[in-house]
Design a protein around this motif. Structure first.
Motif, PDB file in Angstrom:
ATOM      1  N   ILE A 221      -8.640  -2.050 -10.784  1.00  0.00           N
ATOM      2  CA  ILE A 221      -8.122  -3.262 -10.158  1.00  0.00           C
ATOM      3  C   ILE A 221      -6.616  -3.249 -10.320  1.00  0.00           C
ATOM      4  CG2 ILE A 221      -8.176  -5.781 -10.136  1.00  0.00           C
ATOM      5  CD1 ILE A 221     -10.806  -4.471  -9.298  1.00  0.00           C
ATOM      6  N   PHE A 222      -5.905  -3.146  -9.198  1.00  0.00           N
ATOM      7  CA  PHE A 222      -4.440  -3.037  -9.199  1.00  0.00           C
ATOM      8  C   PHE A 222      -3.923  -4.216  -8.391  1.00  0.00           C
ATOM      9  CE2 PHE A 222      -0.476  -0.730  -7.718  1.00  0.00           C
ATOM     10  CZ  PHE A 222       0.113  -0.681  -8.969  1.00  0.00           C
ATOM     11  N   THR A 223      -3.510  -5.268  -9.089  1.00  0.00           N
ATOM     12  CA  THR A 223      -3.261  -6.520  -8.383  1.00  0.00           C
ATOM     13  C   THR A 223      -2.055  -7.265  -8.921  1.00  0.00           C
ATOM     14  OG1 THR A 223      -4.321  -8.607  -7.738  1.00  0.00           O
ATOM     15  CG2 THR A 223      -4.822  -7.765  -9.936  1.00  0.00           C
ATOM     16  N   GLY A 224      -1.528  -8.146  -8.095  1.00  0.00           N
ATOM     17  CA  GLY A 224      -0.394  -8.960  -8.486  1.00  0.00           C
ATOM     18  C   GLY A 224      -0.773 -10.371  -8.855  1.00  0.00           C
ATOM     19  N   VAL A 225      -2.076 -10.693  -8.825  1.00  0.00           N
ATOM     20  CA  VAL A 225      -2.515 -12.052  -9.162  1.00  0.00           C
ATOM     21  C   VAL A 225      -3.169 -12.059 -10.544  1.00  0.00           C
ATOM     22  CG1 VAL A 225      -2.862 -12.628  -6.736  1.00  0.00           C
ATOM     23  CG2 VAL A 225      -4.792 -11.772  -8.064  1.00  0.00           C
ATOM     24  N   ASP A 226      -3.230 -13.243 -11.131  1.00  0.00           N
ATOM     25  CA  ASP A 226      -3.808 -13.403 -12.463  1.00  0.00           C
ATOM     26  C   ASP A 226      -5.336 -13.344 -12.372  1.00  0.00           C
ATOM     27  OD1 ASP A 226      -4.538 -14.068 -14.998  1.00  0.00           O
ATOM     28  OD2 ASP A 226      -3.493 -15.987 -15.075  1.00  0.00           O
TER      29      ASP A 226
ATOM     30  N   ALA B 264       0.838  -1.202   0.000  1.00  0.00           N
ATOM     31  CA  ALA B 264       0.000   0.000   0.000  1.00  0.00           C
ATOM     32  C   ALA B 264       0.874   1.255   0.000  1.00  0.00           C
ATOM     33  CB  ALA B 264      -0.916  -0.008   1.216  1.00  0.00           C
ATOM     34  N   HIS B 265       1.961   1.208   0.795  1.00  0.00           N
ATOM     35  CA  HIS B 265       2.880   2.354   0.853  1.00  0.00           C
ATOM     36  C   HIS B 265       3.563   2.563  -0.500  1.00  0.00           C
ATOM     37  CE1 HIS B 265       5.683   5.260   2.528  1.00  0.00           C
ATOM     38  NE2 HIS B 265       6.692   4.542   2.050  1.00  0.00           N
ATOM     39  N   ALA B 266       3.983   1.464  -1.122  1.00  0.00           N
ATOM     40  CA  ALA B 266       4.643   1.566  -2.423  1.00  0.00           C
ATOM     41  C   ALA B 266       3.688   2.122  -3.477  1.00  0.00           C
ATOM     42  CB  ALA B 266       5.155   0.187  -2.846  1.00  0.00           C
ATOM     43  N   THR B 267       2.421   1.678  -3.419  1.00  0.00           N
ATOM     44  CA  THR B 267       1.423   2.177  -4.366  1.00  0.00           C
ATOM     45  C   THR B 267       1.179   3.672  -4.144  1.00  0.00           C
ATOM     46  OG1 THR B 267       0.348   0.003  -4.406  1.00  0.00           O
ATOM     47  CG2 THR B 267      -0.920   1.871  -5.239  1.00  0.00           C
ATOM     48  N   ARG B 268       1.147   4.061  -2.871  1.00  0.00           N
ATOM     49  CA  ARG B 268       0.952   5.484  -2.563  1.00  0.00           C
ATOM     50  C   ARG B 268       2.085   6.325  -3.125  1.00  0.00           C
ATOM     51  NH1 ARG B 268      -1.632   7.916   2.718  1.00  0.00           N
ATOM     52  NH2 ARG B 268      -1.569  10.110   2.133  1.00  0.00           N
ATOM     53  N   GLN B 269       3.321   5.864  -2.926  1.00  0.00           N
ATOM     54  CA  GLN B 269       4.462   6.605  -3.459  1.00  0.00           C
ATOM     55  C   GLN B 269       4.401   6.695  -4.979  1.00  0.00           C
ATOM     56  OE1 GLN B 269       7.852   4.470  -1.679  1.00  0.00           O
ATOM     57  NE2 GLN B 269       8.268   6.312  -0.469  1.00  0.00           N
ATOM     58  N   LEU B 270       3.973   5.609  -5.607  1.00  0.00           N
ATOM     59  CA  LEU B 270       3.876   5.579  -7.060  1.00  0.00           C
ATOM     60  C   LEU B 270       2.856   6.590  -7.562  1.00  0.00           C
ATOM     61  CD1 LEU B 270       4.507   4.173  -9.796  1.00  0.00           C
ATOM     62  CD2 LEU B 270       2.669   2.581  -9.265  1.00  0.00           C
ATOM     63  N   LEU B 271       1.664   6.581  -6.945  1.00  0.00           N
ATOM     64  CA  LEU B 271       0.594   7.465  -7.409  1.00  0.00           C
ATOM     65  C   LEU B 271       0.884   8.929  -7.107  1.00  0.00           C
ATOM     66  CD1 LEU B 271      -2.592   5.359  -6.522  1.00  0.00           C
ATOM     67  CD2 LEU B 271      -1.456   5.615  -8.726  1.00  0.00           C
TER      68      LEU B 271
ATOM     69  N   THR C 153       3.428  -2.956 -13.411  1.00  0.00           N
ATOM     70  CA  THR C 153       3.360  -1.970 -14.498  1.00  0.00           C
ATOM     71  C   THR C 153       4.249  -0.767 -14.207  1.00  0.00           C
ATOM     72  OG1 THR C 153       1.096  -2.648 -14.972  1.00  0.00           O
ATOM     73  CG2 THR C 153       1.797  -0.536 -15.859  1.00  0.00           C
ATOM     74  N   ARG C 154       4.942  -0.269 -15.228  1.00  0.00           N
ATOM     75  CA  ARG C 154       5.843   0.869 -15.074  1.00  0.00           C
ATOM     76  C   ARG C 154       5.095   2.150 -14.698  1.00  0.00           C
ATOM     77  NH1 ARG C 154       8.259   2.871 -19.065  1.00  0.00           N
ATOM     78  NH2 ARG C 154       6.921   2.068 -20.728  1.00  0.00           N
ATOM     79  N   HIS C 155       5.806   3.021 -14.011  1.00  0.00           N
ATOM     80  CA  HIS C 155       5.227   4.289 -13.555  1.00  0.00           C
ATOM     81  C   HIS C 155       4.661   5.101 -14.708  1.00  0.00           C
ATOM     82  CE1 HIS C 155       5.850   8.694 -13.039  1.00  0.00           C
ATOM     83  NE2 HIS C 155       5.167   8.480 -11.925  1.00  0.00           N
ATOM     84  N   ASP C 156       5.430   5.229 -15.795  1.00  0.00           N
ATOM     85  CA  ASP C 156       4.980   6.034 -16.941  1.00  0.00           C
ATOM     86  C   ASP C 156       3.695   5.461 -17.538  1.00  0.00           C
ATOM     87  OD1 ASP C 156       7.059   7.761 -16.658  1.00  0.00           O
ATOM     88  OD2 ASP C 156       8.303   6.878 -18.234  1.00  0.00           O
ATOM     89  N   THR C 157       3.613   4.130 -17.571  1.00  0.00           N
ATOM     90  CA  THR C 157       2.413   3.484 -18.118  1.00  0.00           C
ATOM     91  C   THR C 157       1.208   3.769 -17.233  1.00  0.00           C
ATOM     92  OG1 THR C 157       3.770   1.720 -19.070  1.00  0.00           O
ATOM     93  CG2 THR C 157       1.411   1.294 -18.844  1.00  0.00           C
ATOM     94  N   ILE C 158       1.396   3.678 -15.929  1.00  0.00           N
ATOM     95  CA  ILE C 158       0.295   3.951 -14.999  1.00  0.00           C
ATOM     96  C   ILE C 158      -0.176   5.397 -15.153  1.00  0.00           C
ATOM     97  CG2 ILE C 158      -0.290   4.215 -12.549  1.00  0.00           C
ATOM     98  CD1 ILE C 158       1.370   1.752 -11.990  1.00  0.00           C
ATOM     99  N   LYS C 159       0.758   6.304 -15.372  1.00  0.00           N
ATOM    100  CA  LYS C 159       0.388   7.715 -15.562  1.00  0.00           C
ATOM    101  C   LYS C 159      -0.537   7.864 -16.767  1.00  0.00           C
ATOM    102  CE  LYS C 159       3.530  10.443 -17.187  1.00  0.00           C
ATOM    103  NZ  LYS C 159       4.744  11.302 -17.291  1.00  0.00           N
ATOM    104  N   HIS C 160      -0.216   7.182 -17.853  1.00  0.00           N
ATOM    105  CA  HIS C 160      -1.053   7.247 -19.052  1.00  0.00           C
ATOM    106  C   HIS C 160      -2.390   6.556 -18.821  1.00  0.00           C
ATOM    107  CE1 HIS C 160       2.009   9.153 -21.402  1.00  0.00           C
ATOM    108  NE2 HIS C 160       2.844   8.126 -21.328  1.00  0.00           N
TER     109      HIS C 160
END
Length: 219
Positions: A83-88, A17-24, A109-116
Protein backbone atom coordinates in the motif's frame (compact mmCIF):
# COMPACT_ATOMS: atom_id res chain seq x y z
CA UNK A 1 22.27 -12.82 -11.51
CA UNK A 2 18.95 -12.70 -9.67
CA UNK A 3 15.77 -12.22 -11.63
CA UNK A 4 14.47 -8.63 -11.38
CA UNK A 5 11.44 -8.00 -9.20
CA UNK A 6 8.55 -7.22 -11.54
CA UNK A 7 6.19 -4.60 -10.14
CA UNK A 8 2.91 -3.03 -11.20
CA UNK A 9 1.96 0.48 -10.08
CA UNK A 10 -1.70 1.24 -9.45
CA UNK A 11 -2.51 4.95 -9.18
CA UNK A 12 -5.22 7.01 -10.89
CA UNK A 13 -3.11 10.20 -10.87
CA UNK A 14 -0.84 10.10 -13.96
CA UNK A 15 1.78 12.44 -12.48
CA UNK A 16 1.97 10.46 -9.25
CA UNK A 17 2.10 7.16 -11.14
CA UNK A 18 4.94 8.54 -13.28
CA UNK A 19 6.82 9.76 -10.21
CA UNK A 20 6.39 6.37 -8.53
CA UNK A 21 7.67 4.65 -11.67
CA UNK A 22 10.77 6.84 -11.75
CA UNK A 23 11.35 6.15 -8.07
CA UNK A 24 11.07 2.37 -8.39
CA UNK A 25 13.19 2.24 -11.52
CA UNK A 26 16.05 3.70 -9.45
CA UNK A 27 15.87 0.73 -7.09
CA UNK A 28 18.35 -1.94 -8.07
CA UNK A 29 16.86 -5.12 -9.54
CA UNK A 30 13.37 -3.59 -9.88
CA UNK A 31 11.44 -3.68 -13.15
CA UNK A 32 8.20 -1.73 -13.58
CA UNK A 33 6.14 -4.09 -15.73
CA UNK A 34 3.09 -1.87 -16.06
CA UNK A 35 0.89 0.90 -14.67
CA UNK A 36 -2.85 0.69 -13.95
CA UNK A 37 -5.20 3.57 -13.17
CA UNK A 38 -7.89 1.69 -11.26
CA UNK A 39 -8.64 -1.58 -9.48
CA UNK A 40 -10.16 -3.45 -12.40
CA UNK A 41 -7.33 -2.64 -14.81
CA UNK A 42 -4.93 -3.69 -12.06
CA UNK A 43 -6.53 -7.14 -11.95
CA UNK A 44 -6.22 -7.43 -15.73
CA UNK A 45 -2.54 -6.43 -15.66
CA UNK A 46 -1.72 -8.85 -12.87
CA UNK A 47 -3.45 -11.64 -14.79
CA UNK A 48 -1.49 -10.73 -17.92
CA UNK A 49 1.94 -9.91 -16.49
CA UNK A 50 2.15 -12.04 -13.33
CA UNK A 51 4.22 -9.52 -11.33
CA UNK A 52 6.02 -10.17 -8.06
CA UNK A 53 4.76 -7.01 -6.41
CA UNK A 54 1.92 -4.48 -6.72
CA UNK A 55 2.36 -0.90 -5.50
CA UNK A 56 -1.24 -0.03 -4.74
CA UNK A 57 -2.62 3.43 -4.00
CA UNK A 58 -5.43 3.25 -1.44
CA UNK A 59 -7.73 5.74 -3.18
CA UNK A 60 -8.85 4.35 -6.52
CA UNK A 61 -11.81 5.53 -8.63
CA UNK A 62 -13.56 2.16 -8.77
CA UNK A 63 -12.76 0.48 -5.44
CA UNK A 64 -11.08 1.02 -2.09
CA UNK A 65 -7.56 -0.20 -1.48
CA UNK A 66 -8.82 -2.81 0.98
CA UNK A 67 -11.10 -4.30 -1.68
CA UNK A 68 -8.33 -4.29 -4.29
CA UNK A 69 -5.89 -5.90 -1.86
CA UNK A 70 -8.43 -8.55 -0.94
CA UNK A 71 -9.05 -9.47 -4.58
CA UNK A 72 -5.33 -9.55 -5.35
CA UNK A 73 -4.42 -11.80 -2.42
CA UNK A 74 -7.39 -14.09 -3.07
CA UNK A 75 -6.50 -14.67 -6.73
CA UNK A 76 -2.70 -14.37 -6.50
CA UNK A 77 -1.69 -15.13 -2.89
CA UNK A 78 2.04 -15.02 -3.69
CA UNK A 79 1.95 -11.46 -5.02
CA UNK A 80 3.38 -8.91 -2.59
CA UNK A 81 0.87 -6.08 -2.13
CA UNK A 82 2.39 -2.77 -1.00
CA UNK A 83 0.00 0.00 0.00
CA UNK A 84 1.72 3.16 -1.27
CA UNK A 85 -0.49 6.08 -0.39
CA UNK A 86 -0.62 9.71 0.63
CA UNK A 87 -3.65 9.37 2.91
CA UNK A 88 -3.82 8.32 6.56
CA UNK A 89 -4.68 4.61 6.70
CA UNK A 90 -3.73 3.91 10.33
CA UNK A 91 -7.25 2.77 11.23
CA UNK A 92 -7.13 0.27 8.35
CA UNK A 93 -3.81 -1.34 9.28
CA UNK A 94 -5.41 -4.28 11.18
CA UNK A 95 -7.51 -5.01 8.06
CA UNK A 96 -4.48 -4.77 5.76
CA UNK A 97 -2.54 -7.13 8.03
CA UNK A 98 -5.48 -9.52 7.97
CA UNK A 99 -5.32 -9.43 4.16
CA UNK A 100 -1.58 -10.22 4.34
CA UNK A 101 -0.49 -6.93 2.80
CA UNK A 102 3.32 -6.86 2.77
CA UNK A 103 3.94 -3.18 3.49
CA UNK A 104 2.29 0.17 4.08
CA UNK A 105 4.37 3.09 2.82
CA UNK A 106 3.75 6.83 2.74
CA UNK A 107 4.33 8.53 -0.59
CA UNK A 108 6.68 10.89 1.22
CA UNK A 109 9.09 8.08 2.12
CA UNK A 110 12.70 8.60 1.02
CA UNK A 111 14.11 6.64 -1.91
CA UNK A 112 16.74 4.87 0.20
CA UNK A 113 14.08 3.78 2.69
CA UNK A 114 11.86 2.40 -0.06
CA UNK A 115 14.83 0.44 -1.41
CA UNK A 116 15.30 -1.22 1.98
CA UNK A 117 11.56 -1.81 2.36
CA UNK A 118 11.39 -3.58 -1.00
CA UNK A 119 14.28 -5.82 0.02
CA UNK A 120 12.53 -6.68 3.30
CA UNK A 121 9.24 -7.39 1.52
CA UNK A 122 10.95 -9.75 -0.90
CA UNK A 123 12.41 -11.46 2.16
CA UNK A 124 8.82 -12.02 3.31
CA UNK A 125 8.86 -9.38 6.04
CA UNK A 126 5.89 -7.15 6.86
CA UNK A 127 6.60 -3.42 7.07
CA UNK A 128 4.46 -0.74 8.70
CA UNK A 129 5.48 2.78 9.84
CA UNK A 130 6.71 3.04 13.43
CA UNK A 131 4.25 5.87 14.13
CA UNK A 132 1.38 3.63 13.06
CA UNK A 133 2.64 0.76 15.20
CA UNK A 134 2.87 3.02 18.26
CA UNK A 135 -0.73 4.14 17.80
CA UNK A 136 -1.89 0.57 17.40
CA UNK A 137 -0.18 -0.39 20.65
CA UNK A 138 -1.82 2.39 22.70
CA UNK A 139 -4.41 0.53 24.76
CA UNK A 140 -8.00 1.68 24.63
CA UNK A 141 -8.97 3.61 27.75
CA UNK A 142 -10.72 1.45 30.34
CA UNK A 143 -14.43 2.24 30.75
CA UNK A 144 -15.45 4.35 33.72
CA UNK A 145 -16.59 2.44 36.78
CA UNK A 146 -20.17 3.36 37.67
CA UNK A 147 -20.29 3.83 41.42
CA UNK A 148 -21.76 6.34 43.84
CA UNK A 149 -19.57 7.98 46.47
CA UNK A 150 -20.43 10.79 48.84
CA UNK A 151 -18.47 14.03 48.71
CA UNK A 152 -16.50 13.03 51.82
CA UNK A 153 -15.77 9.55 50.47
CA UNK A 154 -14.56 10.98 47.18
CA UNK A 155 -12.34 13.49 48.96
CA UNK A 156 -10.81 10.79 51.17
CA UNK A 157 -10.11 8.53 48.20
CA UNK A 158 -8.52 11.42 46.28
CA UNK A 159 -6.14 11.94 49.21
CA UNK A 160 -5.41 8.20 49.38
CA UNK A 161 -4.50 8.26 45.68
CA UNK A 162 -2.06 11.11 46.39
CA UNK A 163 -0.38 8.96 49.05
CA UNK A 164 -1.83 10.45 52.24
CA UNK A 165 -1.92 8.27 55.36
CA UNK A 166 -5.03 7.93 57.50
CA UNK A 167 -3.43 10.23 60.09
CA UNK A 168 -2.75 12.90 57.47
CA UNK A 169 -6.27 12.62 56.09
CA UNK A 170 -7.78 12.87 59.58
CA UNK A 171 -5.72 15.95 60.34
CA UNK A 172 -6.64 17.65 57.07
CA UNK A 173 -10.41 17.12 57.29
CA UNK A 174 -10.52 17.58 61.09
CA UNK A 175 -11.80 14.11 61.86
CA UNK A 176 -10.61 11.31 64.12
CA UNK A 177 -8.45 8.58 62.66
CA UNK A 178 -11.11 6.02 63.68
CA UNK A 179 -13.76 7.93 61.72
CA UNK A 180 -11.53 8.07 58.65
CA UNK A 181 -10.85 4.35 59.03
CA UNK A 182 -14.61 3.69 59.09
CA UNK A 183 -15.03 5.82 55.96
CA UNK A 184 -12.27 3.85 54.30
CA UNK A 185 -13.98 0.53 55.06
CA UNK A 186 -17.25 1.80 53.57
CA UNK A 187 -15.42 3.03 50.47
CA UNK A 188 -13.70 -0.32 50.01
CA UNK A 189 -17.07 -2.07 50.28
CA UNK A 190 -18.54 0.20 47.60
CA UNK A 191 -15.55 -0.31 45.33
CA UNK A 192 -15.61 -4.07 45.92
CA UNK A 193 -11.99 -4.23 47.05
CA UNK A 194 -10.05 -5.29 50.12
CA UNK A 195 -6.95 -3.11 50.09
CA UNK A 196 -5.53 0.29 49.25
CA UNK A 197 -3.83 -0.73 45.98
CA UNK A 198 -7.02 -2.27 44.58
CA UNK A 199 -9.06 0.73 45.77
CA UNK A 200 -6.77 3.14 43.93
CA UNK A 201 -6.91 1.02 40.78
CA UNK A 202 -10.72 1.17 40.75
CA UNK A 203 -11.06 4.78 41.92
CA UNK A 204 -8.92 6.20 39.09
CA UNK A 205 -11.52 4.75 36.69
CA UNK A 206 -14.39 6.72 38.24
CA UNK A 207 -15.74 10.17 37.49
CA UNK A 208 -14.68 11.26 40.98
CA UNK A 209 -11.00 10.88 40.15
CA UNK A 210 -11.37 13.09 37.08
CA UNK A 211 -13.14 15.68 39.22
CA UNK A 212 -10.40 15.52 41.86
CA UNK A 213 -7.74 16.21 39.22
CA UNK A 214 -9.63 19.29 38.14
CA UNK A 215 -9.87 20.51 41.72
CA UNK A 216 -6.12 20.12 42.16
CA UNK A 217 -5.52 22.02 38.92
CA UNK A 218 -7.76 24.86 40.13
CA UNK A 219 -5.96 25.22 43.46
Amino acid sequence: MNQPCRVIIVDDHPLMAHATRQLLEQVENMEVAGVASDGNSCMELVEQLQPDMVFLDYQLPDMAGTDAAERLKKQWPDVHVVIFTGVDVISLIPRFLELQVSAIISKGTRHDTIKHIVACVLDHQVIIPRSSLEQLLIPAPAPLVEIELTEDESAIMAMIVRGSTLEQIADKIHMSKRSVDNYQRKIYDKLGVKGRAQAIEVFVRTKYYVESLQEVADE
